[in-house]
Design a protein around this motif. Structure first.
Motif, PDB file in Angstrom:
ATOM      1  N   LEU A 105     -15.621   7.141 -11.868  1.00  0.00           N
ATOM      2  CA  LEU A 105     -16.096   8.190 -12.760  1.00  0.00           C
ATOM      3  C   LEU A 105     -16.122   7.595 -14.160  1.00  0.00           C
ATOM      4  O   LEU A 105     -15.099   7.118 -14.650  1.00  0.00           O
ATOM      5  CB  LEU A 105     -15.161   9.395 -12.714  1.00  0.00           C
ATOM      6  CG  LEU A 105     -14.937   9.998 -11.332  1.00  0.00           C
ATOM      7  CD1 LEU A 105     -13.868  11.084 -11.409  1.00  0.00           C
ATOM      8  CD2 LEU A 105     -16.230  10.543 -10.771  1.00  0.00           C
ATOM      9  N   THR A 106     -17.290   7.626 -14.796  1.00  0.00           N
ATOM     10  CA  THR A 106     -17.445   6.954 -16.083  1.00  0.00           C
ATOM     11  C   THR A 106     -17.914   7.911 -17.163  1.00  0.00           C
ATOM     12  O   THR A 106     -18.821   8.714 -16.935  1.00  0.00           O
ATOM     13  CB  THR A 106     -18.475   5.806 -15.950  1.00  0.00           C
ATOM     14  OG1 THR A 106     -18.073   4.956 -14.881  1.00  0.00           O
ATOM     15  CG2 THR A 106     -18.571   4.996 -17.218  1.00  0.00           C
ATOM     16  N   ARG A 107     -17.290   7.794 -18.318  1.00  0.00           N
ATOM     17  CA  ARG A 107     -17.714   8.520 -19.518  1.00  0.00           C
ATOM     18  C   ARG A 107     -18.199   7.487 -20.530  1.00  0.00           C
ATOM     19  O   ARG A 107     -17.520   6.494 -20.787  1.00  0.00           O
ATOM     20  CB  ARG A 107     -16.555   9.277 -20.138  1.00  0.00           C
ATOM     21  CG  ARG A 107     -16.082  10.444 -19.351  1.00  0.00           C
ATOM     22  CD  ARG A 107     -15.022  11.214 -20.159  1.00  0.00           C
ATOM     23  NE  ARG A 107     -14.456  12.250 -19.365  1.00  0.00           N
ATOM     24  CZ  ARG A 107     -13.191  12.286 -18.951  1.00  0.00           C
ATOM     25  NH1 ARG A 107     -12.357  11.322 -19.271  1.00  0.00           N
ATOM     26  NH2 ARG A 107     -12.757  13.284 -18.226  1.00  0.00           N
ATOM     27  N   LEU A 108     -19.363   7.735 -21.098  1.00  0.00           N
ATOM     28  CA  LEU A 108     -19.864   6.852 -22.140  1.00  0.00           C
ATOM     29  C   LEU A 108     -19.250   7.223 -23.486  1.00  0.00           C
ATOM     30  O   LEU A 108     -19.097   8.413 -23.787  1.00  0.00           O
ATOM     31  CB  LEU A 108     -21.390   6.965 -22.246  1.00  0.00           C
ATOM     32  CG  LEU A 108     -22.202   6.504 -21.039  1.00  0.00           C
ATOM     33  CD1 LEU A 108     -23.683   6.792 -21.268  1.00  0.00           C
ATOM     34  CD2 LEU A 108     -21.969   5.032 -20.764  1.00  0.00           C
ATOM     35  N   THR A 109     -18.917   6.214 -24.251  1.00  0.00           N
ATOM     36  CA  THR A 109     -18.520   6.459 -25.640  1.00  0.00           C
ATOM     37  C   THR A 109     -19.783   6.758 -26.434  1.00  0.00           C
ATOM     38  O   THR A 109     -20.907   6.591 -25.931  1.00  0.00           O
ATOM     39  CB  THR A 109     -17.834   5.224 -26.235  1.00  0.00           C
ATOM     40  OG1 THR A 109     -18.795   4.153 -26.273  1.00  0.00           O
ATOM     41  CG2 THR A 109     -16.611   4.818 -25.429  1.00  0.00           C
ATOM     42  N   SER A 110     -19.642   7.164 -27.679  1.00  0.00           N
ATOM     43  CA  SER A 110     -20.839   7.408 -28.500  1.00  0.00           C
ATOM     44  C   SER A 110     -21.640   6.117 -28.653  1.00  0.00           C
ATOM     45  O   SER A 110     -22.872   6.142 -28.652  1.00  0.00           O
ATOM     46  CB  SER A 110     -20.468   8.004 -29.855  1.00  0.00           C
ATOM     47  OG  SER A 110     -19.554   7.168 -30.529  1.00  0.00           O
TER      48      SER A 110
ATOM     49  N   THR B  70     -26.293   2.712 -26.817  1.00  0.00           N
ATOM     50  CA  THR B  70     -26.727   1.505 -26.109  1.00  0.00           C
ATOM     51  C   THR B  70     -27.688   1.856 -24.980  1.00  0.00           C
ATOM     52  O   THR B  70     -28.733   1.224 -24.824  1.00  0.00           O
ATOM     53  CB  THR B  70     -25.519   0.736 -25.555  1.00  0.00           C
ATOM     54  OG1 THR B  70     -24.709   0.314 -26.657  1.00  0.00           O
ATOM     55  CG2 THR B  70     -25.936  -0.471 -24.747  1.00  0.00           C
ATOM     56  N   VAL B  71     -27.342   2.869 -24.185  1.00  0.00           N
ATOM     57  CA  VAL B  71     -28.190   3.255 -23.060  1.00  0.00           C
ATOM     58  C   VAL B  71     -29.525   3.814 -23.558  1.00  0.00           C
ATOM     59  O   VAL B  71     -30.578   3.544 -22.966  1.00  0.00           O
ATOM     60  CB  VAL B  71     -27.470   4.252 -22.134  1.00  0.00           C
ATOM     61  CG1 VAL B  71     -28.410   4.834 -21.097  1.00  0.00           C
ATOM     62  CG2 VAL B  71     -26.294   3.561 -21.452  1.00  0.00           C
ATOM     63  N   LYS B  72     -29.496   4.556 -24.661  1.00  0.00           N
ATOM     64  CA  LYS B  72     -30.751   5.073 -25.215  1.00  0.00           C
ATOM     65  C   LYS B  72     -31.638   3.926 -25.696  1.00  0.00           C
ATOM     66  O   LYS B  72     -32.846   3.927 -25.474  1.00  0.00           O
ATOM     67  CB  LYS B  72     -30.472   6.030 -26.376  1.00  0.00           C
ATOM     68  CG  LYS B  72     -30.054   7.408 -25.949  1.00  0.00           C
ATOM     69  CD  LYS B  72     -29.896   8.301 -27.166  1.00  0.00           C
ATOM     70  CE  LYS B  72     -29.544   9.698 -26.777  1.00  0.00           C
ATOM     71  NZ  LYS B  72     -29.404  10.573 -27.954  1.00  0.00           N
ATOM     72  N   ASP B  73     -31.034   2.961 -26.393  1.00  0.00           N
ATOM     73  CA  ASP B  73     -31.792   1.837 -26.945  1.00  0.00           C
ATOM     74  C   ASP B  73     -32.189   0.819 -25.882  1.00  0.00           C
ATOM     75  O   ASP B  73     -33.193   0.122 -26.029  1.00  0.00           O
ATOM     76  CB  ASP B  73     -30.981   1.124 -28.038  1.00  0.00           C
ATOM     77  CG  ASP B  73     -30.752   1.994 -29.259  1.00  0.00           C
ATOM     78  OD1 ASP B  73     -31.446   3.026 -29.420  1.00  0.00           O
ATOM     79  OD2 ASP B  73     -29.856   1.638 -30.061  1.00  0.00           O
ATOM     80  N   ASN B  74     -31.377   0.706 -24.820  1.00  0.00           N
ATOM     81  CA  ASN B  74     -31.600  -0.302 -23.785  1.00  0.00           C
ATOM     82  C   ASN B  74     -31.222   0.282 -22.426  1.00  0.00           C
ATOM     83  O   ASN B  74     -30.161  -0.014 -21.897  1.00  0.00           O
ATOM     84  CB  ASN B  74     -30.764  -1.553 -24.100  1.00  0.00           C
ATOM     85  CG  ASN B  74     -30.930  -2.640 -23.078  1.00  0.00           C
ATOM     86  OD1 ASN B  74     -31.860  -2.628 -22.274  1.00  0.00           O
ATOM     87  ND2 ASN B  74     -30.016  -3.591 -23.077  1.00  0.00           N
TER      88      ASN B  74
ATOM     89  N   ASP C 265     -20.374  10.924 -17.171  1.00  0.00           N
ATOM     90  CA  ASP C 265     -21.765  10.525 -17.347  1.00  0.00           C
ATOM     91  C   ASP C 265     -22.334   9.826 -16.113  1.00  0.00           C
ATOM     92  O   ASP C 265     -23.527   9.898 -15.855  1.00  0.00           O
ATOM     93  CB  ASP C 265     -21.898   9.616 -18.568  1.00  0.00           C
ATOM     94  CG  ASP C 265     -21.495  10.351 -19.830  1.00  0.00           C
ATOM     95  OD1 ASP C 265     -22.091  11.408 -20.109  1.00  0.00           O
ATOM     96  OD2 ASP C 265     -20.575   9.879 -20.528  1.00  0.00           O
ATOM     97  N   PHE C 266     -21.469   9.127 -15.365  1.00  0.00           N
ATOM     98  CA  PHE C 266     -21.905   8.434 -14.162  1.00  0.00           C
ATOM     99  C   PHE C 266     -20.859   8.573 -13.066  1.00  0.00           C
ATOM    100  O   PHE C 266     -19.656   8.551 -13.341  1.00  0.00           O
ATOM    101  CB  PHE C 266     -22.125   6.932 -14.414  1.00  0.00           C
ATOM    102  CG  PHE C 266     -23.302   6.640 -15.293  1.00  0.00           C
ATOM    103  CD1 PHE C 266     -24.578   6.556 -14.753  1.00  0.00           C
ATOM    104  CD2 PHE C 266     -23.132   6.455 -16.646  1.00  0.00           C
ATOM    105  CE1 PHE C 266     -25.664   6.288 -15.562  1.00  0.00           C
ATOM    106  CE2 PHE C 266     -24.212   6.189 -17.465  1.00  0.00           C
ATOM    107  CZ  PHE C 266     -25.490   6.110 -16.926  1.00  0.00           C
ATOM    108  N   VAL C 267     -21.329   8.690 -11.842  1.00  0.00           N
ATOM    109  CA  VAL C 267     -20.490   8.593 -10.651  1.00  0.00           C
ATOM    110  C   VAL C 267     -21.058   7.418  -9.864  1.00  0.00           C
ATOM    111  O   VAL C 267     -22.253   7.390  -9.551  1.00  0.00           O
ATOM    112  CB  VAL C 267     -20.539   9.883  -9.806  1.00  0.00           C
ATOM    113  CG1 VAL C 267     -19.764   9.698  -8.505  1.00  0.00           C
ATOM    114  CG2 VAL C 267     -19.993  11.065 -10.599  1.00  0.00           C
TER     115      VAL C 267
ATOM    116  N   VAL D 275     -11.675  -1.684 -17.549  1.00  0.00           N
ATOM    117  CA  VAL D 275     -12.800  -1.425 -18.439  1.00  0.00           C
ATOM    118  C   VAL D 275     -13.538  -0.130 -18.112  1.00  0.00           C
ATOM    119  O   VAL D 275     -14.265   0.384 -18.946  1.00  0.00           O
ATOM    120  CB  VAL D 275     -13.802  -2.602 -18.439  1.00  0.00           C
ATOM    121  CG1 VAL D 275     -13.181  -3.824 -19.052  1.00  0.00           C
ATOM    122  CG2 VAL D 275     -14.301  -2.904 -17.049  1.00  0.00           C
ATOM    123  N   MET D 276     -13.364   0.409 -16.920  1.00  0.00           N
ATOM    124  CA  MET D 276     -14.011   1.661 -16.550  1.00  0.00           C
ATOM    125  C   MET D 276     -12.997   2.793 -16.678  1.00  0.00           C
ATOM    126  O   MET D 276     -11.807   2.563 -16.764  1.00  0.00           O
ATOM    127  CB  MET D 276     -14.537   1.600 -15.115  1.00  0.00           C
ATOM    128  CG  MET D 276     -15.591   0.544 -14.921  1.00  0.00           C
ATOM    129  SD  MET D 276     -16.960   0.763 -16.071  1.00  0.00           S
ATOM    130  CE  MET D 276     -18.321   0.569 -14.982  1.00  0.00           C
TER     131      MET D 276
END
Length: 86
Positions: free
Chosen positions: A7-12, A17-21, A50-52, A69-70
């Motif tokens: 289970l992953t949460r993105l930081t701001s 990063t995901v929006k740009d790339n 944000d992700f499973v 790291v996750m």
């Protein structure tokens, strides 16, 4: 190999990063696979996480390395196998 759910949460910064790339998600999956962990499936989710991601790993040591790291990881057991073990 054991199955795990991440289970992953993105930081701001991660969101930016995901929006740009957007291909960064696939790049991370390749980095995960370099640890000997196979990504079986992955979903972007709306809500608390944000992700499973469902992965197979050779052992808990490999997952421990990744979980540094996750966000959160859980061991997953096939429901039928689970009920047979009761």
């Amino acid at each position: 190999m054991p199955t795990y759910i991440m289970l992953t949460r993105l930081t701001s910064d991660g969101v930016k990063t995901v929006k740009d790339n957007p291909s960064r998600v696939q790049e991370v999956n390749k980095e995960v696979e370099q640890l000997g962990i196979k990504v079986l499936s992955q979903w972007a989710t709306l809500g608390e996480y944000d992700f499973v991601t469902v992965v197979e790993a050779p052992d808990e040591k490999a997952m421990a390395k990744l979980s540094v790291v996750m966000n959160e990881t859980m061991t997953a057991i096939d429901a039928e196998e689970f009920t047979k073990s009761l």
